[in-house]
Write a protein that holds these residues in place. Structure first.
Motif, mmCIF file in Angstrom:
data_model
loop_
_atom_site.group_PDB
_atom_site.id
_atom_site.type_symbol
_atom_site.label_atom_id
_atom_site.label_comp_id
_atom_site.label_asym_id
_atom_site.label_seq_id
_atom_site.Cartn_x
_atom_site.Cartn_y
_atom_site.Cartn_z
ATOM 1 N N PRO A 59 -9.498 82.159 191.741
ATOM 2 C CA PRO A 59 -10.751 82.242 192.681
ATOM 3 C C PRO A 59 -11.157 80.602 193.600
ATOM 4 O O PRO A 59 -11.047 81.038 195.011
ATOM 5 N N ASP A 60 -11.780 81.345 192.966
ATOM 6 C CA ASP A 60 -13.243 80.468 193.021
ATOM 7 C C ASP A 60 -12.777 78.561 193.187
ATOM 8 O O ASP A 60 -14.327 78.239 193.220
ATOM 9 N N GLY A 61 -11.620 78.988 192.893
ATOM 10 C CA GLY A 61 -11.821 76.772 192.795
ATOM 11 C C GLY A 61 -12.037 76.181 191.948
ATOM 12 O O GLY A 61 -11.300 74.889 191.820
ATOM 13 N N ALA A 62 -11.623 77.131 190.322
ATOM 14 C CA ALA A 62 -12.231 76.591 189.841
ATOM 15 C C ALA A 62 -10.733 75.787 188.689
ATOM 16 O O ALA A 62 -10.127 77.302 188.658
ATOM 17 N N THR A 63 -10.588 74.827 187.850
ATOM 18 C CA THR A 63 -9.679 74.906 186.795
ATOM 19 C C THR A 63 -9.843 75.169 185.404
ATOM 20 O O THR A 63 -11.239 74.296 185.284
ATOM 21 N N ASP A 64 -9.335 76.439 184.750
ATOM 22 C CA ASP A 64 -9.294 75.846 183.092
ATOM 23 C C ASP A 64 -7.954 74.960 182.621
ATOM 24 O O ASP A 64 -6.464 76.193 183.178
ATOM 25 N N ARG A 65 -8.199 74.374 181.656
ATOM 26 C CA ARG A 65 -6.728 73.952 181.229
ATOM 27 C C ARG A 65 -7.023 73.769 179.729
ATOM 28 O O ARG A 65 -7.980 73.747 179.297
ATOM 29 N N HIS A 66 -5.792 74.278 179.293
ATOM 30 C CA HIS A 66 -5.834 74.278 177.848
ATOM 31 C C HIS A 66 -4.326 73.690 177.198
ATOM 32 O O HIS A 66 -3.317 73.804 177.232
ATOM 33 N N LEU A 67 -4.489 72.673 176.123
ATOM 34 C CA LEU A 67 -3.290 71.800 175.342
ATOM 35 C C LEU A 67 -3.655 72.477 173.779
ATOM 36 O O LEU A 67 -4.279 72.261 173.284
ATOM 37 N N VAL A 68 -2.239 72.411 173.678
ATOM 38 C CA VAL A 68 -2.514 72.748 171.971
ATOM 39 C C VAL A 68 -1.439 72.368 171.630
ATOM 40 O O VAL A 68 -0.298 72.363 171.929
ATOM 41 N N ARG A 69 -1.666 71.630 170.298
ATOM 42 C CA ARG A 69 -0.295 71.211 169.618
ATOM 43 C C ARG A 69 0.930 72.225 169.084
ATOM 44 O O ARG A 69 -0.104 73.205 168.262
ATOM 45 N N LEU A 70 1.901 71.793 169.151
ATOM 46 C CA LEU A 70 2.767 73.084 168.614
ATOM 47 C C LEU A 70 3.133 72.617 167.403
ATOM 48 O O LEU A 70 4.166 71.824 167.818
ATOM 49 N N ASP A 71 2.575 72.958 166.142
ATOM 50 C CA ASP A 71 3.787 73.054 164.881
ATOM 51 C C ASP A 71 4.935 73.226 164.185
ATOM 52 O O ASP A 71 4.722 74.369 164.927
ATOM 53 N N PRO A 72 5.697 72.599 164.383
ATOM 54 C CA PRO A 72 6.733 73.746 163.341
ATOM 55 C C PRO A 72 5.912 74.672 162.631
ATOM 56 O O PRO A 72 5.363 74.590 161.539
ATOM 57 N N ALA A 73 7.592 75.959 162.436
ATOM 58 C CA ALA A 73 6.964 76.203 161.485
ATOM 59 C C ALA A 73 6.882 76.269 160.013
ATOM 60 O O ALA A 73 7.899 75.172 159.958
ATOM 61 N N PRO A 74 6.555 76.900 158.890
ATOM 62 C CA PRO A 74 6.892 76.234 157.798
ATOM 63 C C PRO A 74 8.319 76.603 156.893
ATOM 64 O O PRO A 74 9.243 77.770 157.178
ATOM 65 N N SER A 75 8.385 75.197 156.144
ATOM 66 C CA SER A 75 9.326 75.354 155.899
ATOM 67 C C SER A 75 9.485 77.045 154.308
ATOM 68 O O SER A 75 8.643 76.675 154.008
ATOM 69 N N PRO A 76 10.388 77.472 153.971
ATOM 70 C CA PRO A 76 10.643 78.357 153.170
ATOM 71 C C PRO A 76 10.486 78.048 151.765
ATOM 72 O O PRO A 76 10.810 77.305 151.585
#
Length: 76
Positions: A59-76
């Motif tokens: 609401p104060d006009g600021a913007t927060d941006r987050h970017l996260v790499r989505l790694d595949p799930a580990p194989s069993p």
């Protein structure tokens, strides 16, 4: 004027967050007096790796941006 050759790269496509939507969300956060959150998944041009993004317009006009790499799930 720039000559266009056969090796010229096409322009990159626009990412999900364009200026108009960003401005609308920011103004909505200010007008309503509460944060506006946008979330999604994007794959950048030339890549196969997905990224999760989260944009919080405060609401104060600021913007927060987050970017996260989505790694595949580990194989069993």
């Amino acid at each position: 004027m720039t000559a266009v050759g056969r090796h010229r790269r096409p322009p990159d496509p626009r990412l999900p967050t364009d200026a108009d939507a960003d401005t609308d969300a920011r103004l909505r956060a200010i007008a309503e007096g509460r944060p506006v959150v946008e979330e999604g998944v994007v794959v950048f041009p030339g890549s196969t790796v997905p990224y999760g993004y989260r944009t919080v317009h405060r609401p104060d006009g600021a913007t927060d941006r987050h970017l996260v790499r989505l790694d595949p799930a580990p194989s069993p």
